[in-house]
Design a protein around this motif. Structure first.
Motif, PDB file in Angstrom:
ATOM      1  N   SER A  21       0.697  -1.128   0.048  1.00 18.66           N
ATOM      2  CA  SER A  21       0.061   0.175   0.192  1.00 18.66           C
ATOM      3  C   SER A  21       0.908   1.355  -0.064  1.00 18.66           C
ATOM      4  O   SER A  21       0.538   2.271  -0.771  1.00 18.66           O
ATOM      5  N   SER A  22       1.910   1.233   0.645  1.00 21.38           N
ATOM      6  CA  SER A  22       2.771   2.447   0.758  1.00 21.38           C
ATOM      7  C   SER A  22       3.369   2.677  -0.448  1.00 21.38           C
ATOM      8  O   SER A  22       3.591   3.953  -0.810  1.00 21.38           O
ATOM      9  N   ALA A  23       3.794   1.422  -1.421  1.00 22.31           N
ATOM     10  CA  ALA A  23       4.476   2.035  -2.571  1.00 22.31           C
ATOM     11  C   ALA A  23       3.349   2.555  -3.475  1.00 22.31           C
ATOM     12  O   ALA A  23       4.057   3.322  -4.421  1.00 22.31           O
ATOM     13  N   ASN A  24       2.039   2.272  -3.506  1.00 20.85           N
ATOM     14  CA  ASN A  24       1.205   2.941  -4.318  1.00 20.85           C
ATOM     15  C   ASN A  24       0.579   4.226  -3.430  1.00 20.85           C
ATOM     16  O   ASN A  24      -0.214   4.802  -4.322  1.00 20.85           O
ATOM     17  N   ALA A  25       0.893   4.450  -2.516  1.00 24.35           N
ATOM     18  CA  ALA A  25       0.366   5.810  -1.904  1.00 24.35           C
ATOM     19  C   ALA A  25       0.566   7.093  -2.307  1.00 24.35           C
ATOM     20  O   ALA A  25       1.829   7.268  -2.963  1.00 24.35           O
ATOM     21  N   LEU A  26      -0.216   7.942  -2.324  1.00 23.23           N
ATOM     22  CA  LEU A  26       0.048   9.307  -2.511  1.00 23.23           C
ATOM     23  C   LEU A  26       0.939   9.909  -1.351  1.00 23.23           C
ATOM     24  O   LEU A  26       0.511   9.723  -0.211  1.00 23.23           O
ATOM     25  N   GLU A  27       2.247  10.261  -1.630  1.00 20.30           N
ATOM     26  CA  GLU A  27       3.074  10.813  -0.661  1.00 20.30           C
ATOM     27  C   GLU A  27       2.970  12.318  -0.406  1.00 20.30           C
ATOM     28  O   GLU A  27       3.335  12.919  -1.299  1.00 20.30           O
ATOM     29  N   VAL A  28       2.836  12.882   0.611  1.00 20.30           N
ATOM     30  CA  VAL A  28       2.808  14.183   1.234  1.00 20.30           C
ATOM     31  C   VAL A  28       3.588  14.640   2.354  1.00 20.30           C
ATOM     32  O   VAL A  28       3.725  13.500   3.387  1.00 20.30           O
ATOM     33  N   ASP A  29       3.953  15.714   2.756  1.00 15.13           N
ATOM     34  CA  ASP A  29       4.358  15.728   3.914  1.00 15.13           C
ATOM     35  C   ASP A  29       3.363  15.696   5.341  1.00 15.13           C
ATOM     36  O   ASP A  29       3.435  15.169   6.089  1.00 15.13           O
ATOM     37  N   VAL A  30       2.104  16.606   4.857  1.00 19.48           N
ATOM     38  CA  VAL A  30       1.037  16.625   5.801  1.00 19.48           C
ATOM     39  C   VAL A  30      -0.219  16.254   5.307  1.00 19.48           C
ATOM     40  O   VAL A  30      -0.579  16.578   4.038  1.00 19.48           O
ATOM     41  N   ALA A  31      -0.989  15.294   6.112  1.00 22.14           N
ATOM     42  CA  ALA A  31      -2.332  14.814   5.631  1.00 22.14           C
ATOM     43  C   ALA A  31      -3.318  15.556   6.590  1.00 22.14           C
ATOM     44  O   ALA A  31      -3.014  15.246   7.940  1.00 22.14           O
ATOM     45  N   VAL A  32      -4.213  16.315   6.003  1.00 20.09           N
ATOM     46  CA  VAL A  32      -5.358  16.717   7.158  1.00 20.09           C
ATOM     47  C   VAL A  32      -6.759  16.174   6.871  1.00 20.09           C
ATOM     48  O   VAL A  32      -7.206  15.768   5.595  1.00 20.09           O
ATOM     49  N   VAL A  33      -7.353  15.713   7.885  1.00 21.59           N
ATOM     50  CA  VAL A  33      -8.598  14.973   7.724  1.00 21.59           C
ATOM     51  C   VAL A  33      -9.600  16.171   8.204  1.00 21.59           C
ATOM     52  O   VAL A  33      -9.888  16.374   9.287  1.00 21.59           O
ATOM     53  N   GLY A  34     -10.494  16.213   7.282  1.00 27.87           N
ATOM     54  CA  GLY A  34     -11.632  17.303   7.392  1.00 27.87           C
ATOM     55  C   GLY A  34     -11.535  18.628   6.692  1.00 27.87           C
ATOM     56  O   GLY A  34     -10.084  19.203   6.467  1.00 27.87           O
ATOM     57  N   ALA A  35     -12.368  19.221   5.968  1.00 28.82           N
ATOM     58  CA  ALA A  35     -12.346  20.272   5.474  1.00 28.82           C
ATOM     59  C   ALA A  35     -13.379  21.614   5.924  1.00 28.82           C
ATOM     60  O   ALA A  35     -14.039  22.152   5.264  1.00 28.82           O
ATOM     61  N   GLY A  36     -13.553  21.707   7.159  1.00 30.58           N
ATOM     62  CA  GLY A  36     -14.301  22.640   7.789  1.00 30.58           C
ATOM     63  C   GLY A  36     -13.297  23.663   8.431  1.00 30.58           C
ATOM     64  O   GLY A  36     -12.436  24.185   7.571  1.00 30.58           O
ATOM     65  N   PHE A  37     -13.831  24.520   9.484  1.00 34.30           N
ATOM     66  CA  PHE A  37     -13.119  25.723   9.785  1.00 34.30           C
ATOM     67  C   PHE A  37     -11.764  25.337   9.864  1.00 34.30           C
ATOM     68  O   PHE A  37     -10.773  26.129   9.754  1.00 34.30           O
ATOM     69  N   ALA A  38     -11.286  24.218  10.656  1.00 38.05           N
ATOM     70  CA  ALA A  38      -9.869  24.016  10.961  1.00 38.05           C
ATOM     71  C   ALA A  38      -9.186  23.555   9.803  1.00 38.05           C
ATOM     72  O   ALA A  38      -8.071  23.870   9.478  1.00 38.05           O
ATOM     73  N   PHE A  59       4.740  22.963   2.892  1.00 40.97           N
ATOM     74  CA  PHE A  59       4.542  21.779   3.093  1.00 40.97           C
ATOM     75  C   PHE A  59       3.562  21.208   1.809  1.00 40.97           C
ATOM     76  O   PHE A  59       2.540  21.775   1.556  1.00 40.97           O
ATOM     77  N   THR A  60       3.897  20.021   1.632  1.00 42.67           N
ATOM     78  CA  THR A  60       2.785  19.383   0.572  1.00 42.67           C
ATOM     79  C   THR A  60       2.015  18.864   1.315  1.00 42.67           C
ATOM     80  O   THR A  60       1.998  18.322   2.469  1.00 42.67           O
ATOM     81  N   THR A  61       0.669  19.047   0.850  1.00 38.69           N
ATOM     82  CA  THR A  61      -0.491  18.669   1.860  1.00 38.69           C
ATOM     83  C   THR A  61      -1.587  18.092   1.001  1.00 38.69           C
ATOM     84  O   THR A  61      -1.937  18.848  -0.273  1.00 38.69           O
ATOM     85  N   VAL A  62      -2.194  17.427   1.510  1.00 41.37           N
ATOM     86  CA  VAL A  62      -3.591  16.935   1.028  1.00 41.37           C
ATOM     87  C   VAL A  62      -4.582  17.071   2.166  1.00 41.37           C
ATOM     88  O   VAL A  62      -4.307  16.282   3.509  1.00 41.37           O
ATOM     89  N   ALA A  63      -5.743  17.392   1.888  1.00 42.11           N
ATOM     90  CA  ALA A  63      -7.033  17.224   2.848  1.00 42.11           C
ATOM     91  C   ALA A  63      -7.967  16.262   2.406  1.00 42.11           C
ATOM     92  O   ALA A  63      -8.195  16.092   1.240  1.00 42.11           O
TER      93      ALA A  63
END
Length: 898
Positions: free
Chosen positions: A15-32, A45-49
């Motif tokens: 799974s790791s080999a096929n994963a999208l790699e980013v510095d930071v993953a954020v769960v949630g797209a509300g206020f925070a 930082f490379t980031t995905v929410a």
């Protein structure tokens, strides 16, 4: 290695080999989540929410029920990180509706082009820490995986709906809706028979609007709540003026306030105000329609003292009875099972008046529980209600629900977060969890979160986290992880803070009590937004105290320890004293120091009322001595306590410990006679000691004239007064009386030696300093006399003394000599009990008006005095709680609420 573990490792590697790699993953797209994306992107930082919904908004995306509004004024419930953004958006109302708030989040997402880094329709189903690669691997319901160095949960505190607890719902053939997942295209309730189950915030907001549409509305209520009319409309002109007059100052005041809204600290306490004054303040708050205002601005003790809170709660109950015309319905809507504010009060529009409508019926589930749901009805033990629609306004699995919905979250050593939190959430700062590197929670359990303006708390958390990630990157660290010591210390501090408030006295979603089987404990940080911010800043300034930092190319750093060891209110008091930048008291000289102490005492609130306060004089060895007598309100005659004030034999008088004497008079049901003994340098040793003995003897001889019981008296004293009390007991034994039934010594001076560790550990910073004690001793007693037992009672004969209760404080130069005196008494065969007050300083127990955490200690002191006289404890309302120094588990905190 077991085959299953090998297979799991192999699967994870694939799974790791096929994963999208980013510095930071954020769960949630509300206020925070939105603010995190903005800050992380700016920081490079490379980031995905990852967001389960199909657009931004978080809780405001899902909660579309009729009447959904913010309960913090929207000028305060807004992003503040960009002044241009603040200028570009204008709110239409004081409390914006859900559609307007959602438009605001869409506006922000568009303005900063945030959607390009958000993966919608993506729910994280598991998160596993890869100890080899030192990265988190996130799996999702879409099959996609994400590998990230840092994993940040911005999942919200109120975003995981709580399932209904009513059997048989599946057999119902009508329409079923949840306020937490309301259909986006709305619901037509016109002409229908509707049942609403639940009267929390969403129920109170939606019920009036549903009543206007439905042919018949039946509300099923288990627990009534306090509600305040919102009086919605344009934003108040006075608040707008404050904001626009100095926007930066307004926002900064909010950040350092207790609730995240810039209202000043209220100083007046309830018992200082007349009934008319309290009503006037309440009516002003009722008319203002501001939740934070009514929670903080009426009187200073409304949230911490049961008596002060009860006065406010009764004013609310009067309003309910005035509005609701049917007495039985009004009674059912009137809360009696929790203090005001211990549950989240609600803002409403015509909520109570709605029950006057002919098409609205209230069912009190305490009196007639639901017994069955059929295909077309809801049955109770008394009635059947035919309904077409059921609306569940049953709330959320708050604080932890959305976090635990990602399962498993597996940290170091294969530990699951659900296992670690089996008995309740444990965090450091509400941000991190020991054993889970590089995992952060925005407004998680253990932070101010839901007890604050969430906008302020979210921005503070996001800024702190991103700033820390930048600092780690700069110094070459790859991992950051809380230590067990720091986390355990934070749990103790959380428990201390919770005992300051009345939240412990209610079963609420703050404690997890609304979810069957959930471990209970006060989950949000109750110490306030500003104090919390200062603690987070202190962690950083002290070299990331409580964290382990690691990296492949740098040496590991572990700065273990507890960031807060003082009781929360003690910390505030010492902080205020530090901000005053007072010169050392000894620099004033004796008379100047007396003047300062007198002025300081005059500025403090008067103590609680007692039955009677009488000033008088009694004969001393060299002239009259003043005394102040505190008599209980209960019928006498009462036992008598002879009390000696503190002040290093130099300062104070019979009035200087007035709040303490009043409090102890009330708690014990005893007469307290505070004696004004002679002071140095005018009257050096042994004047204070001889005065104390003479006063105790005279009071015992004249007990009947003072309204007291004949027979043995009790003696008590604080600090130097504790010294006088201890010496009085020795002199009374040696000089043939008076008979003394027991002694209460609070932080007493017992010896002239300065070489014990407490003198070094607490030499400065805790108001009573080592240098001040040197000064007191030099003024009172020459070195040649200091070993005299009348100056240092520890050096006297201790056998045959009355039983003692000795109080010492952790942060006090006198701590060790008080402990030594207790141990020496016990060795001499004297019955003795000790209270070693964790987190307290020398003045904690006499500062009745501001050190609320001293209550449980004073309870124990009162119980000891009553025990010395053979009497049972006499508890006061609101005294439920824990002992100083006792550490509570979340389960024990919940138990204290019952």
């Amino acid at each position: 290695m077991p085959d299953a573990m090998v297979d799991a490792r192999a699967s994870q590697a694939t799974s790791s080999a096929n994963a999208l790699e980013v510095d930071v993953a954020v769960v949630g797209a509300g206020f925070a989540g939105l603010y995190l994306l903005h800050r992380l992107r700016k920081a490079g930082f490379t980031t995905v929410a990852l967001e389960e919904a199909d657009d931004v908004g978080g809780t405001w995306y899902w909660n579309r029920y009729p009447g959904a509004r913010c309960d913090i004024q929207t000028i305060d419930y807004s992003y503040t990180f960009d002044s241009d953004l603040e200028s570009a958006w204008q709110w239409s109302e004081k409390y914006a509706t859900q559609p307007e708030i959602l438009r605001y989040f869409n506006f922000v997402a568009d303005r900063y082009e945030l959607r390009r880094d958000i993966r919608f329709h993506t729910k994280v189903t598991a998160a596993n820490w890869d100890e080899v690669r030192e990265r988190w691997l996130l799996t999702t319901d879409s099959g996609a995986t994400v590998s990230c160095r840092h994993y940040i949960m911005a999942t919200g505190c109120l975003s995981a709906p709580k399932p209904p607890e009513i059997d048989g719902v599946k057999v119902f053939k009508g329409e079923v809706y949840f306020t937490s997942r309301w259909p986006h295209d709305g619901v037509n309730l016109a002409g229908k028979r509707v049942a609403v189950i639940g009267t929390g915030s969403s129920g109170i907001q939606s019920i009036p609007m549903i009543a206007e549409q439905a042919a018949q509305l039946t509300v099923f209520q288990r627990t009534p709540n306090f509600a305040l009319p919102a009086h919605n409309g344009p934003a108040p002109a006075d608040r707008i003026s404050l904001l626009e007059g100095d926007r930066a100052a307004y926002r900064e005041q909010a950040r350092w306030s207790l609730a995240g809204v810039p209202w000043p600290q209220q100083l007046a306490v309830s018992w200082q105000l007349s009934d008319a004054e309290r009503r006037e303040r309440f009516e002003k708050a009722w008319a203002a329609g501001d939740l934070v205002y009514i929670l903080t601005q009426l009187w200073a003790d409304q949230g911490v003292d049961a008596d002060g809170n009860a006065l406010l709660a009764e004013l609310f109950r009067e309003k309910i009875r005035e509005i609701v015309t049917d007495p039985e319905t009004a009674a059912a809507l009137t809360p009696h099972d929790h203090p005001f504010g211990a549950k989240r009060p609600c803002l409403d529009t015509n909520y109570y008046a709605t029950y006057n409508r002919p098409n609205v019926t209230l069912v009190n589930l305490r009196q007639e529980p639901i017994t069955q749901v059929t295909a077309s009805s809801i049955k109770t033990g008394k009635r059947t209600f035919d309904v077409d629609v059921i609306v569940f306004a049953t709330g959320f699995d708050a604080m932890t629900g959305a976090i635990m919905a990602v399962h498993p979250i597996t940290g170091r050593g294969g530990k699951s977060l659900s296992e670690v939190w089996a008995n309740g959430p444990q965090t450091y700062l509400g941000l991190t969890v020991a054993g889970f590197p590089n995992l952060f929670m925005i407004t998680g359990p253990g932070s101010p979160s839901v007890l604050s303006n969430m906008a302020v708390s979210i921005e503070q958390h996001v800024d702190w986290v991103v700033d820390r990630l930048m600092a780690l990157r700069e110094k070459g660290f790859d991992t950051i992880e809380a230590t067990e010591t720091a986390q355990a210390g934070w749990a103790r501090h959380m428990a201390d803070c919770s005992m300051l408030t009345l939240h412990r006295l209610a079963n609420t979603w703050y404690t997890g009590a609304n979810v069957p089987g959930k471990a209970q404990g006060v989950m949000p940080y109750t110490g306030g937004v500003g104090p919390y911010r200062s603690i987070c800043n202190e962690v950083v300034s002290r070299g990331m105290l409580g964290f382990k930092l690691g990296g492949r190319n740098v040496a590991e750093q572990c700065n273990d320890g507890e960031v807060v060891r003082l009781q929360p209110d003690v910390r505030l008091v010492l902080g205020m004293l530090e901000e005053m930048k007072l010169p050392p008291i000894e620099s004033f000289g004796a008379q100047g120091a007396r003047d300062f102490v007198a002025q300081f005492n005059a500025s403090r609130p008067a103590g609680r009322p007692v039955g009677e306060v009488v000033d008088g004089t009694l004969p001393g060895p060299d002239g009259a001595l003043r005394y102040r007598l505190y008599r209980p309100a209960t019928p006498g005659p009462h036992p008598i306590v002879v009390y000696f004030h503190g002040g290093g034999w130099v300062l104070g008088d019979e009035q200087s410990d007035d709040p303490f004497c009043r409090d102890m008079c009330r708690r014990t049901g005893m007469i307290f006679v505070s004696v004004g003994y002679r002071h140095a340098p005018e009257h050096r040793f042994p004047a204070a000691a001889e005065d104390g003995f003479a006063a105790a003897r005279w009071i015992a001889e004249h007990a009947g004239e003072l309204g007291g019981q004949q027979g043995p008296v009790l003696v008590a004293g604080w600090s130097a007064g504790g010294n006088v009390a201890a010496v009085t007991c020795q002199l009374a034994r040696d000089r043939g009386g008076p008979e003394i039934a027991g002694q209460l010594l609070v932080c007493p001076v017992t010896d002239c030696a300065f070489d014990r560790p407490s003198y070094t550990d607490n030499a400065a910073g805790y108001f009573l300093t080592r240098s001040l004690m040197y000064w007191f001793w030099d003024i009172y007693c020459s070195p040649a006399d200091r070993t005299d037992p009348r100056a240092s009672p520890l050096r006297g004969k201790l056998a045959g003394l009355p039983p003692a209760f000795i109080v010492t404080c952790e942060f006090d130069p006198l701590r060790d000599e008080g402990i030594a005196y207790a141990e020496a008494l016990a060795a001499a065969g004297v019955p003795v009990e000790q209270l070693k007050a964790r987190g307290h300083f020398h003045s904690s127990f006499t500062m009745v008006d501001v050190v609320i955490t001293g209550v449980s200690g004073r309870m124990q002191m009162a119980e000891a005095l009553r025990r010395f006289k053979g009497l049972p404890p006499e508890r006061k309302q609101g005294d439920e709680g824990v002992r100083p120094g006792q550490t509570l588990s979340p389960r024990e905190i919940a138990a204290a609420a019952k």
